[in-house]
Scaffold this active site. Structure first.
Site, PDB file in Angstrom:
ATOM      1  N   SER A  14      13.274  14.832   1.566  1.00 55.04           N
ATOM      2  CA  SER A  14      12.011  14.751   1.017  1.00 55.04           C
ATOM      3  C   SER A  14      11.002  14.132   2.127  1.00 55.04           C
ATOM      4  CB  SER A  14      11.736  14.229  -0.351  1.00 55.04           C
ATOM      5  OG  SER A  14      12.229  12.894  -0.320  1.00 55.04           O
ATOM      6  N   GLY A  17       6.503  16.415   4.640  1.00 57.34           N
ATOM      7  CA  GLY A  17       4.981  16.701   4.734  1.00 57.34           C
ATOM      8  C   GLY A  17       4.839  18.076   4.695  1.00 57.34           C
ATOM      9  N   LYS A  18       5.618  18.747   3.359  1.00 53.94           N
ATOM     10  CA  LYS A  18       5.241  20.052   3.200  1.00 53.94           C
ATOM     11  C   LYS A  18       3.727  20.619   2.840  1.00 53.94           C
ATOM     12  CE  LYS A  18       8.137  20.909  -0.192  1.00 53.94           C
ATOM     13  NZ  LYS A  18       8.832  19.935  -0.365  1.00 53.94           N
ATOM     14  N   GLU A 142       3.646  26.360  -2.310  1.00 53.34           N
ATOM     15  CA  GLU A 142       4.426  25.243  -1.877  1.00 53.34           C
ATOM     16  C   GLU A 142       5.470  25.145  -3.099  1.00 53.34           C
ATOM     17  OE1 GLU A 142       2.380  21.656  -0.815  1.00 53.34           O
ATOM     18  OE2 GLU A 142       4.376  20.592  -0.940  1.00 53.34           O
ATOM     19  N   ILE A 150      18.923  20.240  -7.888  1.00 54.82           N
ATOM     20  CA  ILE A 150      19.001  21.096  -9.200  1.00 54.82           C
ATOM     21  C   ILE A 150      17.815  21.641  -9.934  1.00 54.82           C
ATOM     22  CG2 ILE A 150      19.803  20.920 -11.600  1.00 54.82           C
ATOM     23  CD1 ILE A 150      21.943  18.861 -10.615  1.00 54.82           C
ATOM     24  N   THR A 193      19.572  21.392   9.459  1.00 55.84           N
ATOM     25  CA  THR A 193      18.594  22.440   9.509  1.00 55.84           C
ATOM     26  C   THR A 193      19.466  23.828   9.177  1.00 55.84           C
ATOM     27  OG1 THR A 193      16.943  21.597  10.968  1.00 55.84           O
ATOM     28  CG2 THR A 193      16.869  24.156  10.688  1.00 55.84           C
ATOM     29  N   LYS A 225      18.880  28.015  20.135  1.00 56.04           N
ATOM     30  CA  LYS A 225      19.886  27.659  19.285  1.00 56.04           C
ATOM     31  C   LYS A 225      19.511  27.996  17.635  1.00 56.04           C
ATOM     32  CE  LYS A 225      23.428  24.211  18.446  1.00 56.04           C
ATOM     33  NZ  LYS A 225      23.882  22.803  18.836  1.00 56.04           N
ATOM     34  N   CYS A 383     -14.828   3.649  -9.966  1.00 62.01           N
ATOM     35  CA  CYS A 383     -14.421   3.888 -11.603  1.00 62.01           C
ATOM     36  C   CYS A 383     -14.026   2.327 -12.281  1.00 62.01           C
ATOM     37  CB  CYS A 383     -12.983   4.482 -11.381  1.00 62.01           C
ATOM     38  SG  CYS A 383     -12.631   5.321 -13.021  1.00 62.01           S
ATOM     39  N   HIS A 509     -15.158   9.610  -9.270  1.00 59.41           N
ATOM     40  CA  HIS A 509     -14.400   9.450  -8.150  1.00 59.41           C
ATOM     41  C   HIS A 509     -14.910  10.255  -7.254  1.00 59.41           C
ATOM     42  CE1 HIS A 509     -10.915   7.108  -9.868  1.00 59.41           C
ATOM     43  NE2 HIS A 509     -11.324   7.674 -10.945  1.00 59.41           N
ATOM     44  N   GLU A 511     -14.079  10.114  -3.918  1.00 62.36           N
ATOM     45  CA  GLU A 511     -13.388  10.636  -3.050  1.00 62.36           C
ATOM     46  C   GLU A 511     -12.595  11.938  -3.129  1.00 62.36           C
ATOM     47  OE1 GLU A 511     -12.937   8.404  -5.304  1.00 62.36           O
ATOM     48  OE2 GLU A 511     -10.705   8.002  -5.882  1.00 62.36           O
TER      49      GLU A 511
HETATM   50  N1  GLN Z   1      -9.023   1.861 -16.489  1.00 62.17           N
HETATM   51  C1  GLN Z   1     -10.075   2.211 -16.466  1.00 62.17           C
HETATM   52  C2  GLN Z   1     -10.425   3.240 -17.648  1.00 62.17           C
HETATM   53  O1  GLN Z   1      -9.826   3.936 -18.049  1.00 62.17           O
HETATM   54  C3  GLN Z   1     -10.575   2.806 -14.949  1.00 62.17           C
HETATM   55  C4  GLN Z   1      -9.732   3.999 -14.750  1.00 62.17           C
HETATM   56  C5  GLN Z   1     -10.038   4.500 -13.213  1.00 62.17           C
HETATM   57  O2  GLN Z   1     -10.444   3.652 -12.527  1.00 62.17           O
HETATM   58  N2  GLN Z   1      -9.583   5.528 -12.791  1.00 62.17           N
HETATM   59  O3  GLN Z   1     -11.588   3.475 -17.825  1.00 62.17           O
END
Ligand code: GLN
Length: 539
Positions: A14, A17-18, A142, A150, A193, A225, A383, A509, A511
């Site tokens: 594992s 990096g699939k 993927e 298994i 392989t 090969k 968050c 979030h 990100e």
């Molecule tokens: N623990 C916090 C909540 O449930 C923050 C959650 C998080 O940062 N994703 O609200």
């Protein structure tokens, strides 16, 4: 309906990096003018990874429609423009749950329900759902785990059948394997392989392309090969060399190896000549931009590579948005409970407190936030990071001793963060957080608005607790404003301190929506503020 499918399997071990390999191929195909979608099949029994801890599974990635998924979906979204949803993430748990529910409803009356055909049919139907509902030219699928596990067997059988049914001109199999280097012998070895491909062939799958992870490029004779023993063309043996600099260089490398050309040829796709320079510019910036911001991340799982995957990537994108590199310095929140923040964080240009769950390290995060606020160091809270900001501010700026979140102190005299109303009666833990994309209205003339350049935004969420609106007035009186609100439910989405160079926190979030080609505005502005702080410090 998508006609063409590429299955990606993994062999030998594992962590090869699939996910990044599949995402990189998606990126290459897209830049040849093809539209792609990607799907991940995970062989574990959890319905989704939402209840696993980061030590087990790394980050939980959230899609717009609120699915808690494998972090590989994050790579797919960052490397391509494919919009992904719940359907793009399949687990054994979800497959069995559907089949068993159908059995209980009596849909298989009279039959014995079995792995073949009932489970395999369900797997194929989930692959087909994406094929039918997506307007793309190619579907990459993927299969998690390693051939020989298994748990993988029903999935491999299902994708074998899928290839058979849809025709070999429409379906190809790419197998990612490892060519280990044996130091004492000074040699690369092809045997693992060969064994892994043999195992696939026993199941009835003939790989069309082998992606071989190696330390250094495979010499021509070694490719020949492998080709001979594994029954593929020598040019279908691709060196996937270890890339140290940045994962965004992987597509460039695979392009040089001709991976996209072979795929296009084998599937009879119509590709166009493409300009690779915008992607190359991203790689060049990450590798050699002259400026570099030092960003501190204060978290709990800092020794794990994958626990904050999307966050680290988004910080790097924030750098790209400023033609700059970033150095991410990882700090364990618990260390900040032992030593003064000023000692630990003396050298950084920006401080970020990311999301998280549970009590451990909270007071350390609060110390880091206080240090950033009082010393006017750019700060970004996400968050749990926002919730800690509010705790710190109400305690130290508003004078509310003992202020806390009810997640950490259910009996606190000042519950400045508490359970969302809709969460109070929930007992099930799986899939019950406030999840996915929700709208947020940003305040005019705030840093939030200046970053986004618009008043209405949509961002992805994953939380149960929320700022308690009863404390907003006091916070505002002391200089922390609410700069983003979810109109549905009047929930605090963003806070900031106007009288600070850059102090912004969000309940969502961001990100998850940052891309190397389109850095998220909040990460971009945070890194910009960090670079400005660095310049001020030097003067
Ligand atoms: N623990 C916090 C909540 O449930 C923050 C959650 C998080 O940062 N994703 O609200």
């Amino acid at each position: 309906m998508i006609e063409k499918t590429i299955f990606v399997t993994g062999g030998v071990c594992s962590s090869l990096g699939k996910g990044v390999a599949a995402a990189s191929l998606g990126c290459l195909l897209e830049s040849s003018g093809l539209r792609v979608t990607l799907q991940k099949i995970d062989p574990y029994l959890n319905v989704d990874p939402g209840t696993m801890n980061p030590y087990q599974h790394g980050e939980v990635y959230v899609t717009d429609d609120g699915a808690e998924t494998d972090l590989d979906l994050g790579y797919y979204e960052r490397f391509t423009s494919a919009p992904l949803s719940r359907d793009n993430s399949v687990t054994t748990g979800r497959v069995y749950q559907a089949v068993i529910e159908r059995e209980r409803h009596g849909e298989y009356l009279g039959q014995t329900v079995q792995v073949i055909p009932h489970i395999t049919n369900e797997i194929k139907s989930r692959i087909l759902t994406v094929a039918r509902n997506t307007d793309a030219d190619v579907q990459l699928c993927e299969i998690g785990g390693t051939v020989g596990d298994i748990e993988s067997v029903p999935f491999l059988e299902a994708i074998r059948q899928y290839g058979q049914e849809r025709g070999r001109e429409n379906v190809i199999y790419i197998h990612l394997t490892l060519i280990p280097y044996i130091g004492v012998a000074g040699e690369m070895k092809t045997k693992p392989t060969q064994h892994s491909v043999k195992e696939l062939r026993e199941i009835g799958i003939m790989p069309d392309i082998l992606l071989c992870r190696t330390r250094s490029p495979l010499p021509k004779d070694m490719k020949e090969k492998i080709a001979l023993f594994c029954n593929v063309a020598p040019r279908a043996v691709i060196s996937a060399v270890d890339i140290q600099s940045t994962i965004y260089e992987i597509p460039s490398w695979l392009r040089q190896e001709g991976l996209d050309r072979i795929v296009v040829e084998k599937l009879g796709l119509k590709a166009h000549e493409h300009d690779w320079s915008p992607w190359q510019k991203i790689v060049d910036t990450i590798k050699s931009a002259p400026r570099c911001a030092r960003i501190a991340v204060i978290g709990k799982y800092m020794e794990l590579q994958d626990a904050y995957r999307s966050l680290f990537e988004a910080i790097i994108h924030g750098g790209i948005g400023n033609d700059s590199r970033v150095e991410i310095v990882k700090f364990d929140a618990e260390d900040l409970e032992q030593r003064p923040a000023g000692e630990i964080l003396a050298d950084v240009d920006g401080i970020l407190v990311p999301g998280g769950f549970g009590m451990r390290g909270i007071e350390g995060k609060i110390q880091a936030i206080r240090y950033a606020r009082e010393n006017r160091i750019p700060f970004f809270g996400i968050c749990l990071g926002l919730q800690c900001c509010v705790i710190e501010f109400t305690r130290n700026a508003c004078g509310l001793a003992g202020a806390n979140s009810t997640e950490f102190d259910p009996k606190t005299s000042h519950p400045v963060v508490s359970l969302l109303a809709e969460q109070r009666d929930i007992v099930d833990m799986g899939g019950t957080l406030r999840l996915g994309a929700w709208p947020c209205t940003v305040k005019p003339s705030s840093r939030a608005q200046s970053a986004y350049g618009q008043d209405e935004i949509m961002e992805r969420h994953r939380h149960r607790y929320e700022v308690n609106n009863a404390y907003i007035e006091q916070m505002q009186e002391h200089g922390m404003i609410v700069s983003g609100i979810c109109p549905q439910g009047n929930l605090v989405e963003m806070v900031e301190i106007p009288d600070h160079p850059w102090f912004v926190a969000c309940q969502f979030h961001p990100e998850f929506k940052s891309r190397p080609r389109n850095p998220h505005p909040l990460f971009r502005d945070f890194v910009r503020a960090a670079l400005e702080y660095q310049t001020r410090k030097k003067k």
